[in-house]
Design a protein around this motif. Structure first.
Motif, mmCIF file in Angstrom:
data_model
loop_
_atom_site.group_PDB
_atom_site.id
_atom_site.type_symbol
_atom_site.label_atom_id
_atom_site.label_comp_id
_atom_site.label_asym_id
_atom_site.label_seq_id
_atom_site.Cartn_x
_atom_site.Cartn_y
_atom_site.Cartn_z
ATOM 1 N N VAL A 30 0.799 -1.226 0.000
ATOM 2 C CA VAL A 30 0.000 0.000 0.000
ATOM 3 C C VAL A 30 0.833 1.279 0.000
ATOM 4 N N TYR A 31 2.137 1.176 0.044
ATOM 5 C CA TYR A 31 3.002 2.354 0.179
ATOM 6 C C TYR A 31 4.354 2.012 -0.417
ATOM 7 N N SER A 32 5.057 3.031 -0.899
ATOM 8 C CA SER A 32 6.429 2.803 -1.351
ATOM 9 C C SER A 32 7.291 4.020 -1.058
ATOM 10 N N THR A 33 8.573 3.756 -0.929
ATOM 11 C CA THR A 33 9.547 4.813 -0.692
ATOM 12 C C THR A 33 10.885 4.381 -1.288
ATOM 13 N N MET A 34 11.678 5.365 -1.691
ATOM 14 C CA MET A 34 12.995 5.086 -2.271
ATOM 15 C C MET A 34 14.081 5.380 -1.237
ATOM 16 N N LEU A 35 15.067 4.504 -1.192
ATOM 17 C CA LEU A 35 16.246 4.713 -0.356
ATOM 18 C C LEU A 35 17.482 4.429 -1.200
ATOM 19 N N THR A 36 18.554 5.142 -0.914
ATOM 20 C CA THR A 36 19.799 4.984 -1.650
ATOM 21 C C THR A 36 20.808 4.228 -0.796
ATOM 22 N N VAL A 37 21.473 3.260 -1.396
ATOM 23 C CA VAL A 37 22.536 2.526 -0.711
ATOM 24 C C VAL A 37 23.744 3.455 -0.617
ATOM 25 N N ARG A 38 24.188 3.695 0.615
ATOM 26 C CA ARG A 38 25.340 4.562 0.847
ATOM 27 C C ARG A 38 26.630 3.740 0.807
ATOM 28 N N ASP B 143 27.159 1.572 3.659
ATOM 29 C CA ASP B 143 26.297 0.394 3.756
ATOM 30 C C ASP B 143 26.933 -0.850 3.133
ATOM 31 N N ILE B 144 28.115 -0.698 2.561
ATOM 32 C CA ILE B 144 28.760 -1.775 1.810
ATOM 33 C C ILE B 144 29.685 -2.589 2.728
ATOM 34 N N ASN B 145 29.663 -3.910 2.544
ATOM 35 C CA ASN B 145 30.512 -4.797 3.350
ATOM 36 C C ASN B 145 31.766 -5.213 2.577
ATOM 37 N N ALA B 146 32.539 -6.129 3.153
ATOM 38 C CA ALA B 146 33.791 -6.578 2.543
ATOM 39 C C ALA B 146 33.564 -7.276 1.205
ATOM 40 N N GLY B 147 32.364 -7.809 0.993
ATOM 41 C CA GLY B 147 32.033 -8.453 -0.276
ATOM 42 C C GLY B 147 31.632 -7.454 -1.351
ATOM 43 N N ASN B 148 31.707 -6.164 -1.050
ATOM 44 C CA ASN B 148 31.390 -5.075 -1.970
ATOM 45 C C ASN B 148 29.917 -5.026 -2.356
ATOM 46 N N HIS B 149 29.044 -5.431 -1.425
ATOM 47 C CA HIS B 149 27.611 -5.292 -1.647
ATOM 48 C C HIS B 149 26.927 -4.867 -0.344
ATOM 49 N N LEU B 150 25.636 -4.583 -0.427
ATOM 50 C CA LEU B 150 24.864 -4.111 0.716
ATOM 51 C C LEU B 150 24.954 -5.113 1.870
ATOM 52 N N HIS C 32 24.412 -2.497 -4.541
ATOM 53 C CA HIS C 32 25.731 -1.873 -4.439
ATOM 54 C C HIS C 32 25.602 -0.390 -4.111
ATOM 55 N N ALA C 33 26.728 0.208 -3.783
ATOM 56 C CA ALA C 33 26.750 1.629 -3.427
ATOM 57 C C ALA C 33 26.074 2.468 -4.512
ATOM 58 N N ARG C 34 25.284 3.405 -4.071
ATOM 59 C CA ARG C 34 24.541 4.369 -4.893
ATOM 60 C C ARG C 34 23.340 3.779 -5.627
ATOM 61 N N ASP C 35 23.068 2.484 -5.436
ATOM 62 C CA ASP C 35 21.834 1.920 -6.007
ATOM 63 C C ASP C 35 20.632 2.591 -5.351
ATOM 64 N N GLN C 36 19.662 2.953 -6.156
ATOM 65 C CA GLN C 36 18.373 3.422 -5.659
ATOM 66 C C GLN C 36 17.505 2.187 -5.484
ATOM 67 N N LEU C 37 16.964 2.000 -4.288
ATOM 68 C CA LEU C 37 16.120 0.841 -4.016
ATOM 69 C C LEU C 37 14.709 1.294 -3.695
ATOM 70 N N ASP D 179 1.792 -7.906 10.716
ATOM 71 C CA ASP D 179 3.077 -7.952 10.029
ATOM 72 C C ASP D 179 3.131 -6.825 9.011
ATOM 73 N N ILE D 180 4.278 -6.169 8.957
ATOM 74 C CA ILE D 180 4.563 -5.226 7.875
ATOM 75 C C ILE D 180 5.456 -5.987 6.908
ATOM 76 N N ILE D 181 5.096 -5.967 5.646
ATOM 77 C CA ILE D 181 5.836 -6.718 4.636
ATOM 78 C C ILE D 181 6.554 -5.746 3.699
ATOM 79 N N PHE D 182 7.650 -6.225 3.132
ATOM 80 C CA PHE D 182 8.495 -5.393 2.278
ATOM 81 C C PHE D 182 8.906 -6.169 1.033
ATOM 82 N N ARG D 183 8.848 -5.486 -0.090
ATOM 83 C CA ARG D 183 9.447 -5.994 -1.333
ATOM 84 C C ARG D 183 10.438 -4.925 -1.769
ATOM 85 N N ILE D 184 11.709 -5.315 -1.858
ATOM 86 C CA ILE D 184 12.767 -4.357 -2.169
ATOM 87 C C ILE D 184 13.305 -4.687 -3.557
ATOM 88 N N THR D 185 13.197 -3.707 -4.450
ATOM 89 C CA THR D 185 13.655 -3.895 -5.827
ATOM 90 C C THR D 185 14.580 -2.754 -6.230
#
Length: 156
Positions: free
Chosen positions: A14-22, A25-32, A78-83, A98-104
């Protein structure tokens, strides 16, 4: 051990919002990183609840507490991805739901993760779980009944 499987009804978002991977936010594997994804889910939840008019803490010191969180990762981010965090509701009970999330990632349409966060209402003065306030239950049910097209939902 069996793998976690999450499957959500399409009509429950019922709702959506955009967040940017900073970069932080990246780990040693070079991903979120897992901990950063949990923080992003928490931010999306907070934005959703604010949008729905649910206060962090009411005058009588009632708020929500998270009872569980399940996350199923499907792709790297990855860094700077808009999710895009699509947020919905399901599995109502007397005390919460429950609050449910689909992240794309809209840039390529990849599903990054699915998650579910259970919560209940908690009165901090009484130190106990309390029933969901009727006005909040009504607002949630109204959102599910009169759900706008996900493309028309605010991206705050």
């Amino acid at each position: 051990m069996a793998r976690l499987q999450l499957d959500f009804p399409e009509d429950n978002f019922v709702y959506s919002t955009m967040l940017t991977v900073r970069i932080t936010d990246i780990n040693a594997g070079n991903h979120l990183a897992n901990d950063s994804m949990i923080s992003m889910i928490s931010e999306a939840r907070a934005r959703f609840l604010f949008h729905m008019g649910v206060p962090e803490l009411s005058e009588d010191k009632t708020g929500i507490i998270v009872t569980d969180l399940a996350t199923m990762y499907k792709s790297e981010a990855h860094a700077r991805d808009q999710l895009l965090f699509e947020v919905g509701l399901m599995d109502f009970n007397k005390y919460g739901c429950d609050i449910i999330f689909r992240i794309t990632r809209p840039a390529d349409g990849r599903l990054i993760a699915l998650a579910k966060s259970g919560f209940v209402f908690f009165n901090y003065n009484a130190s106990k779980v309390v029933p969901m306030p009727v006005q909040i239950l009504n607002a949630f049910q109204e959102a599910l009944t009169n759900k706008p097209s996900i493309n028309k939902v605010s991206h705050q």
